[in-house]
Scaffold this motif. Structure first.
Motif, mmCIF file in Angstrom:
data_model
loop_
_atom_site.group_PDB
_atom_site.id
_atom_site.type_symbol
_atom_site.label_atom_id
_atom_site.label_comp_id
_atom_site.label_asym_id
_atom_site.label_seq_id
_atom_site.Cartn_x
_atom_site.Cartn_y
_atom_site.Cartn_z
ATOM 1 N N ILE A 85 2.204 1.433 -9.036
ATOM 2 C CA ILE A 85 2.777 0.642 -7.929
ATOM 3 C C ILE A 85 4.115 1.242 -7.502
ATOM 4 N N SER B 186 5.014 2.656 -3.851
ATOM 5 C CA SER B 186 6.148 2.057 -3.136
ATOM 6 C C SER B 186 7.088 3.155 -2.643
ATOM 7 N N LEU C 36 2.674 -4.935 0.510
ATOM 8 C CA LEU C 36 1.846 -5.122 -0.684
ATOM 9 C C LEU C 36 1.178 -6.496 -0.654
ATOM 10 N N LEU D 294 -3.718 -5.353 -4.217
ATOM 11 C CA LEU D 294 -4.042 -5.481 -5.642
ATOM 12 C C LEU D 294 -5.002 -6.648 -5.821
#
Ligand SMILES: O=C1O[C@H](COP(=O)(O)O)[C@@H](O)[C@H](O)[C@H]1O
Length: 266
Positions: A30, A34, A46, A155
């Motif tokens: 992640i 990012s 996200l 996610l």
């Protein structure tokens, strides 16, 4: 020790010895996305799920990520939400607030939560309206293959029945092609009223990760990933196939235990 980067039927598999190792690998993944997204577009959009995912994101709140991630550039969305108040223990927002938002300095106005005082239908409509505005202002990019929002990362968790977000097996919303966000009032898993991203939105993301742990989900992981015949083509988790994006499955050994050919090695 983890089996990483294995490709299977267009999906990257990362298999971990335990949940702690998975959590570390997920945090790094992640943080890397990012950084890349902020470098390229100035922001990181996200979308999260609820359930076990949030606890598995715990290492992201620890060193070094709590200091190195550019939290001010993050925008948080939900791939699905249960229609309960934001303070209810079933709320995906509350789960995220307790497990992530209260621990890192994400800007309050960048947290795009769902209206919990509306009906499910109205909340889905309101949420899609806000997303459309943020697409217009380029906080979220647009897919090259359709006009859908292109989240930098979505996610997802997966239930033992193979559901992702609030897209459940055999539910009519699996066929939704027009709307970005839809609602259901008959979820087989309580609570019954939910809103959810539709498959076109999930499959338009730049990156999608499905994060699954535990032996009770091993059958669904097998049906979602292995070559198992036409009946399983309609399993929601199997229908996650980003058109122009990258799909990674984060698994622990128990969840991966029924996969064909997945050997665990150093
Ligand atoms: O109801 C839901 O379930 C799934 C899976 O949850 P888990 O606890 O089995 O990981 C979750 O991803 C989704 O956001 C949630 O609303």
């Amino acid at each position: 020790m983890a089996l990483s980067g294995v490709e299977k039927n267009g999906r990257e598999l990362r298999i971990h010895e335990n949940a702690d190792e998975l959590s570390s690998n997920l945090a790094e993944y992640i943080a890397d996305l990012s950084e890349a997204s902020i470098k390229e577009r100035g922001v990181f959009a996200l979308a999260l799920s609820g359930g076990s995912l949030i606890n598995l994101m715990r290492k992201l709140c620890e060193a070094p990520y709590n200091k190195t991630v550019d939290w001010a550039k993050w925008y948080i969305f939900w791939a699905d939400e249960r229609m309960v108040s934001k303070s209810h223990s079933d709320s995906n927002y509350k789960l995220t607030k307790d497990g992530l938002l209260s621990k890192v300095p994400i800007v309050h106005s960048h947290v795009i939560s769902i209206n919990d005082s509306a009906t499910a239908e109205q909340a889905a409509e309101d949420y899609e309206f806000v997303i459309r505005q943020l697409v217009r202002t380029r906080v979220i990019s647009v897919s090259e293959i359709n006009d859908c929002p292109k989240f930098d990362l979505i996610l997802l968790g997966m239930g033992p029945d193979g559901h992702v977000a609030s897209l459940f097996p055999n539910h009519s919303v699996l066929g939704e092609k027009e709307q970005w966000v839809t609602f259901i009032t008959n979820s087989p898993k309580p609570p019954p009223e939910r809103i959810t991203f539709t498959l076109p939105v999930i499959n338009s993301a730049s990156n999608v990760a499905i994060v699954v742990t535990g032996g009770n989900k091993a059958d669904a992981v097998h049906l979602a990933i292995d070559d198992v015949g036409p009946d399983c083509e309609v399993l929601p988790a199997r229908m996650v196939q980003p058109g122009n994006g990258k799909l990674v499955w984060f698994l622990d050994v128990e969840a991966a235990s029924k996969l064909e050919d997945a050997k665990f090695s150093e």
